[in-house]
Design an enzyme around this catalytic site. Sequence first.
Site, short mmCIF file in Angstrom:
data_model
loop_
_atom_site.label_atom_id
_atom_site.label_comp_id
_atom_site.label_asym_id
_atom_site.label_seq_id
_atom_site.Cartn_x
_atom_site.Cartn_y
_atom_site.Cartn_z
N CYS A 92 -15.54 -4.47 -13.21
CA CYS A 92 -14.31 -4.71 -12.45
C CYS A 92 -13.73 -6.09 -12.72
O CYS A 92 -12.57 -6.23 -13.06
CB CYS A 92 -14.59 -4.55 -10.95
N CYS A 97 -10.80 -3.58 -13.27
CA CYS A 97 -9.73 -3.67 -12.27
C CYS A 97 -8.91 -4.95 -12.35
O CYS A 97 -7.67 -4.90 -12.31
CB CYS A 97 -10.31 -3.57 -10.86
N LYS A 100 -6.91 -5.47 -15.71
CA LYS A 100 -5.96 -4.36 -15.77
C LYS A 100 -4.78 -4.61 -14.84
O LYS A 100 -3.63 -4.45 -15.21
CB LYS A 100 -6.70 -3.07 -15.40
N GLY A 165 -30.88 -11.47 -18.15
CA GLY A 165 -31.77 -10.68 -18.98
C GLY A 165 -31.59 -9.20 -18.73
O GLY A 165 -31.13 -8.78 -17.66
N TYR A 235 -7.48 7.87 -15.95
CA TYR A 235 -6.70 6.76 -15.38
C TYR A 235 -6.77 5.51 -16.26
O TYR A 235 -5.79 4.78 -16.37
CB TYR A 235 -7.14 6.47 -13.94
N GLU A 239 -3.32 3.97 -17.70
CA GLU A 239 -2.98 2.61 -17.26
C GLU A 239 -2.79 1.68 -18.46
O GLU A 239 -1.82 0.91 -18.51
CB GLU A 239 -4.09 2.07 -16.36
N HIS A 503 11.29 0.19 8.56
CA HIS A 503 12.48 0.41 7.74
C HIS A 503 13.06 -0.91 7.24
O HIS A 503 13.11 -1.87 7.99
CB HIS A 503 13.53 1.16 8.57
N GLU A 508 7.34 4.15 4.72
CA GLU A 508 7.87 4.96 5.82
C GLU A 508 8.20 6.38 5.38
O GLU A 508 8.37 7.26 6.23
CB GLU A 508 9.12 4.31 6.41
#
Length: 530
Positions: A92, A97, A100, A165, A235, A239, A503, A508
């Site tokens: 990651c 992640c 990316k 190690g 994915y 991506e 809003h 929403e």
Amino acid sequence: MALRCGGSWLLSGFRRVVGTSLYAQRLNFIPVRMSSSGPGDEVEEFDLIVIGGGSGGLACAKEAAQLGAKVVVLDYVKPTPLGTKWGIGGTCVNVGCIPKKLMHQAALLGEAIDDARHFGWNVPEKQVITHDWAKLVGAVQDHIKSVNWVTRVELRDKKVKYVNGSGFFQDKNIVAACLNSGQVKCFKGNKIVIAVGGRPRYPDIPGAVEYGITSDDLFSLSSPPCKTMVVGAGYIGLECAGFLNGLGYEATVMIRSVPLRGFDQEMARMVCEEMQERGVKFLHTTVPEKVVKNEDGRLTVHWRNVKDSTTGCDVYDTVLFATGRRATTQDLNLDKVGVKYDKESGKIYTENEETTASDIFAIGDVIQDKPELTPVAIHAGRLLAHRLYSGGSECMDYTNVATTVFTPLEYGTVGMSEETAMQKCGEDNVEVYHAYYKPTEFFVPQRDPSRCFVKVVCERCEPQKILGMHFLGPNAGEVIQGFAAAMKCGLTYKALKNTVGIHPTVAEEFTRIRVTKRSGLDPKPQSCCS
């Protein structure tokens, strides 16, 4: 490997020339048995040994140490064929992640520059705006190194011993670690956690290992990838193709069967259509057959259509394989200690993170049939530490885990796909609400909103418990996170439609969704305030 981009020669880094079978051994982490500690050498004892220094292993180790356990973490990164290595922190932080998301953000900023003109910013119309790949990579790698450093400091502060190690079992309670020096150190543990994660697979075709790269290499390439073939439409593949295209590099995606397998297929289709409209090319029902290096240093990819057996080829500067991952367990001696695992995937069979061997546990991407997601590994690791050292009883709940695919138009999802819900519950028992929408920020630059889309999959009978939520649009990860918490609390469609939206936001749109697929009505965008 030499790359040519725009007529210039570029050096992307040094690659040791190794045979496919040799690298397959390295990739599968078959251990080399070196001279180990002698009879007189001290074997240090710990309450907990963690094999693997990725997100899950580190979370478990630090939590256990905070609870008073004496803990050691063994971690070692074997180089890719290109020679790429990285520090502690796992996939990651180093090659997943984090880099990316940063490169995805870089691509989004390129779009924002054009939008800025419409919002009154005086960006010169005729000025050619270019991207500096080396500067981006430098910034990304600087951030990664800072995280590596912080991780080392945290381990020290929490009194967790770190050993660089490669660990493997010598006995049920003895784990050995091969160090860079060639020395083998041994550690005895009352409990042992396997958290070694996985690494990308290479297809078994000529030239794949010798000339291809994976996501393990992409984020640190010293020169731009230029025209790129991405093999695989999971994915990771989508991506990478998405942000490469957004940064100005020609990208083609090769798909064997379906994109985003395991995700809602209506959403997956729309993701790919959006990418294609933005310039990404797709080769459907196609597999690579070989990669050949040309005299000019570029790479010819030969492929075959699996439906009609037609063949084709084209020349690329970079070939990126995103054809799945394999758990890096083959060097652990699992058979020796009675830990059962899938021979093909390398993944370990567990129940509540317990393996088939007493006092040996596994967490994260290395376990069978669980989401390969960093937050999942972290949460599971912390809960396991509490069960082991503080009398905790809570186990990891792997249901309704949210995730986001960071393609150019992001896809956030939690819960079941429409297909899974129909299969498990039956078509007559499932209601699907859906709607298109237009983000407010799209109005001024007149950006195409045709695939901004929301879907709610729920039970048909009252109170219509929600089974899955799907969002395609800007900031999908931020949107889906809150709804994931709601689904954990048993969110129903009745509660959703009675929720007052904020809003004007894209989130929403979930609260405004009213049209069912069963009705046959057009789910076109509602007006701004309806």
